[in-house]
Design a protein around this motif. Structure first.
Motif, PDB file in Angstrom:
ATOM      1  N   TYR A 234       0.877  -1.478   0.340  1.00 55.25           N
ATOM      2  CA  TYR A 234      -0.013  -0.020   0.104  1.00 55.25           C
ATOM      3  C   TYR A 234       0.498   1.018  -0.112  1.00 55.25           C
ATOM      4  N   GLU A 235       1.672   1.178   0.920  1.00 60.20           N
ATOM      5  CA  GLU A 235       2.974   2.352   0.871  1.00 60.20           C
ATOM      6  C   GLU A 235       3.693   2.576  -0.250  1.00 60.20           C
ATOM      7  N   ASN A 236       4.058   1.460  -0.822  1.00 62.49           N
ATOM      8  CA  ASN A 236       4.535   1.529  -2.186  1.00 62.49           C
ATOM      9  C   ASN A 236       3.672   2.109  -3.394  1.00 62.49           C
ATOM     10  N   GLY A 237       2.278   1.992  -3.278  1.00 59.29           N
ATOM     11  CA  GLY A 237       1.618   3.184  -4.616  1.00 59.29           C
ATOM     12  C   GLY A 237       0.786   1.593  -5.125  1.00 59.29           C
ATOM     13  N   GLU A 238       0.510   0.575  -4.444  1.00 59.60           N
ATOM     14  CA  GLU A 238      -0.352  -0.389  -4.573  1.00 59.60           C
ATOM     15  C   GLU A 238      -2.017   0.012  -4.220  1.00 59.60           C
ATOM     16  N   LYS A 239      -2.979  -0.577  -4.616  1.00 64.88           N
ATOM     17  CA  LYS A 239      -4.183  -0.602  -4.089  1.00 64.88           C
ATOM     18  C   LYS A 239      -5.306  -0.997  -4.712  1.00 64.88           C
ATOM     19  N   SER A 240      -4.551  -2.060  -4.962  1.00 67.49           N
ATOM     20  CA  SER A 240      -5.487  -3.572  -5.212  1.00 67.49           C
ATOM     21  C   SER A 240      -4.685  -4.384  -4.409  1.00 67.49           C
ATOM     22  N   ILE A 241      -5.670  -4.996  -3.397  1.00 72.89           N
ATOM     23  CA  ILE A 241      -4.781  -5.594  -2.526  1.00 72.89           C
ATOM     24  C   ILE A 241      -6.270  -6.281  -2.424  1.00 72.89           C
ATOM     25  N   MET A 242      -5.915  -7.122  -1.645  1.00 67.43           N
ATOM     26  CA  MET A 242      -7.307  -8.283  -0.810  1.00 67.43           C
ATOM     27  C   MET A 242      -6.059  -9.553   0.257  1.00 67.43           C
ATOM     28  N   ILE A 243      -6.928  -9.334   1.363  1.00 65.72           N
ATOM     29  CA  ILE A 243      -6.753 -10.140   2.236  1.00 65.72           C
ATOM     30  C   ILE A 243      -7.042 -10.939   2.732  1.00 65.72           C
ATOM     31  N   LEU A 244      -6.854 -12.722   2.597  1.00 67.90           N
ATOM     32  CA  LEU A 244      -7.811 -13.593   2.907  1.00 67.90           C
ATOM     33  C   LEU A 244      -6.937 -14.306   4.061  1.00 67.90           C
ATOM     34  N   GLU A 245      -8.535 -14.113   5.623  1.00 66.62           N
ATOM     35  CA  GLU A 245      -7.543 -14.596   6.612  1.00 66.62           C
ATOM     36  C   GLU A 245      -8.792 -15.741   6.809  1.00 66.62           C
ATOM     37  N   ARG A 246      -8.358 -16.951   7.133  1.00 64.68           N
ATOM     38  CA  ARG A 246      -9.339 -18.010   7.499  1.00 64.68           C
ATOM     39  C   ARG A 246     -10.043 -17.687   9.180  1.00 64.68           C
ATOM     40  N   GLU A 247      -9.099 -17.047   9.716  1.00 67.85           N
ATOM     41  CA  GLU A 247      -9.753 -16.489  11.232  1.00 67.85           C
ATOM     42  C   GLU A 247     -11.131 -15.522  11.167  1.00 67.85           C
ATOM     43  N   GLY A 248     -11.944 -15.418  12.676  1.00 70.66           N
ATOM     44  CA  GLY A 248     -12.982 -14.466  12.326  1.00 70.66           C
ATOM     45  C   GLY A 248     -12.565 -12.878  12.907  1.00 70.66           C
ATOM     46  N   ARG A 249     -11.017 -13.314  13.199  1.00 65.62           N
ATOM     47  CA  ARG A 249     -10.297 -11.705  13.227  1.00 65.62           C
ATOM     48  C   ARG A 249      -8.931 -11.897  12.032  1.00 65.62           C
ATOM     49  N   LEU A 250      -8.612 -10.810  12.184  1.00 63.57           N
ATOM     50  CA  LEU A 250      -7.176 -10.305  11.524  1.00 63.57           C
ATOM     51  C   LEU A 250      -6.085 -10.216  13.017  1.00 63.57           C
ATOM     52  N   GLY A 251      -4.750 -10.673  12.434  1.00 65.02           N
ATOM     53  CA  GLY A 251      -3.558 -10.556  13.269  1.00 65.02           C
ATOM     54  C   GLY A 251      -3.527 -12.342  13.902  1.00 65.02           C
ATOM     55  N   GLY A 252      -3.736 -12.835  13.265  1.00 69.49           N
ATOM     56  CA  GLY A 252      -3.408 -14.576  13.724  1.00 69.49           C
ATOM     57  C   GLY A 252      -2.668 -15.108  14.074  1.00 69.49           C
ATOM     58  N   VAL A 253      -1.855 -15.794  14.748  1.00 68.67           N
ATOM     59  CA  VAL A 253      -1.052 -16.193  15.797  1.00 68.67           C
ATOM     60  C   VAL A 253      -0.939 -15.455  17.510  1.00 68.67           C
ATOM     61  N   LEU A 254      -1.042 -13.835  16.536  1.00 70.65           N
ATOM     62  CA  LEU A 254       0.058 -13.216  18.172  1.00 70.65           C
ATOM     63  C   LEU A 254      -1.677 -12.875  18.722  1.00 70.65           C
ATOM     64  N   THR A 255      -2.337 -12.031  18.332  1.00 72.01           N
ATOM     65  CA  THR A 255      -3.849 -12.126  18.944  1.00 72.01           C
ATOM     66  C   THR A 255      -4.190 -12.901  20.212  1.00 72.01           C
ATOM     67  N   SER A 256      -3.912 -14.500  20.730  1.00 74.36           N
ATOM     68  CA  SER A 256      -3.435 -14.543  22.114  1.00 74.36           C
ATOM     69  C   SER A 256      -2.218 -14.436  22.412  1.00 74.36           C
ATOM     70  N   CYS A 257      -1.546 -13.890  21.809  1.00 69.13           N
ATOM     71  CA  CYS A 257      -0.087 -13.594  22.483  1.00 69.13           C
ATOM     72  C   CYS A 257      -0.067 -12.384  23.751  1.00 69.13           C
TER      73      CYS A 257
END
Lengths: 466, 451
Positions: B48-71
């Motif tokens: 995004y900061e480099n100027g790219e605007k067409s991005i999609m993030i796919l996350e299998r959990e119900g929230r972003l953050g991955g393993v760190l959300t329980s750390c």
């Protein structure tokens, strides 16, 4: 007034479930009791999951007869009840010409037992159909009718159809006493419940002697024979195609290497008699034996891909025989004892035989509303894109993947909880869906599955459908 | 409401649903990021900061953050943000930035297949079956824990009382009611260390903390926080040799691996936490036909951390198991930029784009000698920036050694680095000009022990 059942079946393993399934074809009051909290918690959940062709049992014995008959019935039954089943064929391997007579003997036995298409094959042909066979193997008895099955699903499916057709199931009911007065059995359980029945069927696996000895003067002894196993990850599922046996010994069929119906590779079992009927611990010695022995029939076994190990107990009768009969002294008490290997293979035939014995005692009428089917378990991984798209449109829970390793969806988990005789525990979900059985062994999905289970059970309690 | 009306309402719902499904069925994006953990989010921000605007993030959990959300352990963000945050806080800052930048993401979305043409198949309860088209894919699925099963510890399989460290963290974080009094922890990786810290703080007794190897697996920071500050005794070269207890865990046996004649010690415990390391989660890459390196357990990548498939980048713990979060975020920022350039090169379609660059540049193979986890595995000379950074680990504690980089057979650089520890990821930088000047066909990173 107390309720009197026509038949109480003690034990909800594959034998008890097959019996319940067959009895549910008739009008009557039937009850299955089990000391555990679910169906399929003893020998039926920890075995080789093989439908043996039937060349191993001694010709003329009940074991041989029921093995071959059960094995022939299984394909049709699996199809009817939606049980994963595959005829993958088996080989008993030998390493020198001097062992040929033993293969010939098995071949002869098999032919006498009525096993079809048996033949002895040699080096090149062996390697052609099984590329990772050990270079030491020179001869093999080939049994194309041998098959693999999901023993959990088989037991659940039989129980489910039985339940749909009116059979009751009660869990956490350890039977501690049986008395017969005025032609009626009183069955007492540890939680101080009492059940009454005209006929009692003893299908209690390694505990069959304990139950038998509660009523009969003629003592029985069942020795739990422990078998340890190791499971390899699905990523090496192509390692072996057939079920590979060494030559059998007095202790059993030996350490086999086989694919499972779910795409894993199974190594084992060891065979060691124990005294403790609940001792399913694995041992260093046992696991080392498996590692060593499996290499004798296969080369480069990918042992680094072990994802788990387990042990089960065979209900070994010291006489090594199936005992399926009405007790001579105590009429109305039917033993189904000593159901060790090939018990799983024989289960459909055992169920049929036991219900025939019951019919000789009780004049039961056919159940005109008997439904020989259950709702298929939807497997989203086997649907076409179009079918899957349609499914998730109406059931979005089938688009929520919970178990990452096996891609099991929330829909499948809810379904297995909400079925008749459904899952009430994490282990129950595991056996019914194969979630938690993958490479991560639940480290990712255990928290989520715990939540789904608790939620669904509380909904079920409140009478809602999850 | 009568039955008929009910039916109409539910039918209406279905119709609405169909529309949504059709709308979200197809998506074309320049970059699709698989995995919304720290590495995936950092890469998205970098793009995004480099100027790219067409991005999609796919996350299998119900929230972003991955393993760190329980750390809850702190120590995150020290190098990057100059303050010590808990894993949760650290990742929530990343999530906040994602929201500020309005980078789109889909939750509860599990990718089930990546195809060679860079289409991605995914499913979610809201979107049903989805298919995404991407010019570039960033694979950031993290790692999974090694299970008790894979360790082959003999004994029983109690239903209660045996947990892997990560799933225990998650259960606790979600407020599960787990009764624990006496705990044994097996394995001293970062997850194990942080669980130990958390358990001690909540009043649980750690009866033994065992590490099968003769060194600590986790970072020194976590070791200090967990072991030193709480006065826990860590037994190196010790393992659990048996698990006892039918329904619930009752006992474990402990074995001293250094002294095989010593008798196993049996202790009463109600909980065993297994934390014996992570394995890159690469099953989707394997399904795609990519082979994995036995040294990293991740895919083979080039200098741009791009896999054998053009425009499929692999980052974070899915590439190899990193030691500290900063290395993951740094790497994600680096790849985000490369991915941006890659996308641009496809658009401008000039001959110097990375896609066709391989035809012109020279491929150099990287070889490990006495070390492990060397990344990348190949270098293409044309895509080199000013420097190339090689990262690696050692397999044991090395008291005194030097690391020698060879260009073919000739020593190029000697770096004295000792002692060396297996819980640290080391890095070496090599100047692009040197590589171009000497043009080796093989670069070897060699560990030479000194007496």
């Amino acid at each position: 007034m107390k309720k009197i059942y026509d038949c109480i079946i003690i034990g909800a393993g594959v034998t008890g479930a097959a019996t319940a399934y067959n009895l549910s074809r008739y009008k009557g009051k039937f009850l299955v009791l089990d000391k555990e909290n679910d169906v399929c918690e003893g020998t039926s959940k920890a075995n080789s999951a093989i439908i043996h062709a039937g060349f191993d049992a001694t010709p003329g014995t009940l074991m041989a007869e029921l093995n071959v008959k059960g094995s022939q019935m299984m394909e049709e039954l699996a199809k009817t009840l939606n049980v994963p089943y595959k005829r993958n064929g088996a080989m008993v391997v030998a390493k020198s010409e001097s062992e040929r007579p033993r293969l010939d003997e098995l071949l002869e036995r098999g032919r006498k037992n009525g096993v079809r298409d048996l033949r002895i094959i040699e080096k090149d042909e062996i390697r052609k159909i099984e590329e990772n066979i050990s270079p030491d193997v020179t001869l093999a008895l080939y049994a194309p009718t041998s098959a693999i099955i999901c023993p959990f699903t088989l037991t659940y499916a039989l129980s489910e159809v039985a339940a749909i057709n009116g059979v009751n199931f009660a869990f956490n009911k350890r039977v501690i006493g049986i008395q017969k007065t005025d032609g009626i059995f009183r069955v007492c359980t540890e939680d101080q419940s009492e059940y009454y029945s005209k006929v009692v069927i003893n299908a209690s696996g390694v505990y069959a002697d304990v139950i038998h000895n509660m009523v009969s003067k003629d003592r029985a002894t069942i020795v739990p024979r422990k078998g340890e196993y190791m499971v390899l990850d699905r990523s090496v599922g192509n390692f072996v195609k057939h079920t590979i046996f060494p030559l059998p010994t007095a202790m059993g069929k030996g350490i086999l290497v086989t694919p499972t119906i779910h795409g894993n590779v199974l190594l084992g079992p060891t065979a060691k008699d124990t005294e403790d009927k609940d001792n399913t611990e694995t041992t260093t010695e046992g696991l080392e034996t498996i590692k060593k022995k499996c290499k004798e029939s296969m080369k480069d076994v990918p042992l680094s891909k072990v994802i788990t190990s387990f042990a089960g107990l065979r209900a070994h009768d010291v006489r090594h025989q199936f005992t399926i009969e009405e007790n001579k002294d105590v009429k109305g008490f039917i033993d189904v004892m000593g159901i060790e290997s090939p018990g799983l293979s024989s289960a459909p035939a055992i169920g049929e035989m036991v219900s025939e014995i019951v019919l000789n005692i009780l004049p039961l009428k056919a159940n005109p509303r008997f439904k020989n089917e259950r709702k298929p378990q939807i497997n989203p991984r086997e649907l076409s894109r179009k079918e899957y798209k349609k499914l998730v449109l109406f059931h979005p829970e089938y688009a929520k993947i919970v178990c990452r390793c096996h891609k099991i969806t929330k829909g499948e988990i809810l379904d297995c909880i909400n079925r008749p005789v459904g899952a009430t525990t994490i282990l129950g979900i595991k056996k019914r869906t194969t979630a938690l059985m993958g490479a991560c062994q639940g480290s990712f999905c255990l928290p989520e599955i715990t939540n789904i289970l608790n939620e669904a059970l509380s909904k079920k309690k409140r009478g809602l459908h999850g | 409401m009568d039955k008929k009306t009910l039916k109409t309402v539910s039918e209406l719902r279905v119709v609405k649903h169909i529309k949504e499904v059709v709308a979200s069925f197809m998506g074309k994006f320049d970059a699709v990021i698989i995995g919304g953990g720290p590495s995936g989010l950092s890469a998205a921000l970098s793009l995004y900061e480099n100027g790219e605007k067409s991005i999609m993030i796919l996350e299998r959990e119900g929230r972003l953050g991955g393993v760190l959300t329980s750390c809850t352990q702190d120590g995150f963000g020290m190098e990057l943000l100059n303050e010590s945050l808990s894993g949760k806080e650290f990742v929530s800052r990343l999530v906040k930035k994602i929201d500020e930048c309005k980078i789109p993401y889909k939750l509860n979305t599990t990718v089930v297949a990546i195809n060679k043409d860079k289409t991605i198949e995914a499913v979610s309860p809201d979107g049903g079956m989805m298919r995404f088209e991407a010019k570039c894919i960033i694979y950031a699925l993290g790692a999974r824990e090694k299970s008790r099963g894979s360790l082959n510890i003999p004994g029983s399989r109690p239903i209660e009382g045996v947990y892997s460290a990560g799933s225990l963290q998650k259960l606790l974080e979600e407020g599960a009611n787990i009764k624990m009094k006496d705990v044994v922890i097996l394995g001293s990786d970062d997850v194990g260390l942080s669980v130990a810290n958390r358990l001690v703080k909540s009043g649980v007794t750690i009866k033994a903390f065992l590490e099968p190897q003769d060194f600590i697996q986790g970072s020194n920071y976590n070791k200090e926080k967990s072991i030193d500050n709480n006065n826990i005794e860590l037994k190196l070269s010790h393992t659990v040799s048996a698990i006892i207890g039918k329904k619930k865990l009752e006992k474990v046996k402990i074995r001293n691996l250094k002294n095989p004649t010593e008798k196993d010690v049996e202790i009463d415990v109600d909980t065993l936490v297994v934390s014996v390391g992570l394995i890159p989660e690469c099953s989707l890459l394997e399904d795609l036909g990519l082979s994995l390196s036995p040294s990293t357990n991740g895919p083979y990548v080039n200098e741009s951390l791009e896999s054998a498939i053009d425009g499929l980048f692999v980052i974070g713990n899915a590439l190899y198991v990193h030691d500290i979060i900063e290395h993951i975020t740094e790497e994600a920022l680096f790849v985000g930029k490369l991915a941006y350039l890659y996308i641009k090169s496809l658009q401008s379609n000039v001959s110097t784009n990375q896609n066709s660059a391989n035809k012109n540049g020279t491929d150099i193979t990287l070889v490990e000698d006495g070390i492990r986890s060397l990344v990348p595995m190949t270098i293409n000379t044309l895509n080199l920036k000013e420097f190339i950074t090689l990262t690696f680990r050692v397999s044991k504690v090395v008291r005194s050694a030097k690391i020698v980089v060879f260009f073919d057979q000739k020593p190029y650089e000697e770096v004295l680095k000792s002692p060396l520890f297996p819980n640290v990821v080391y890095s070496i930088r090599i100047a692009r000009n040197d590589i171009l000047h000497f043009s080796p066909s093989k670069i070897t990173v060699s560990l030479q022990e000194l007496n």
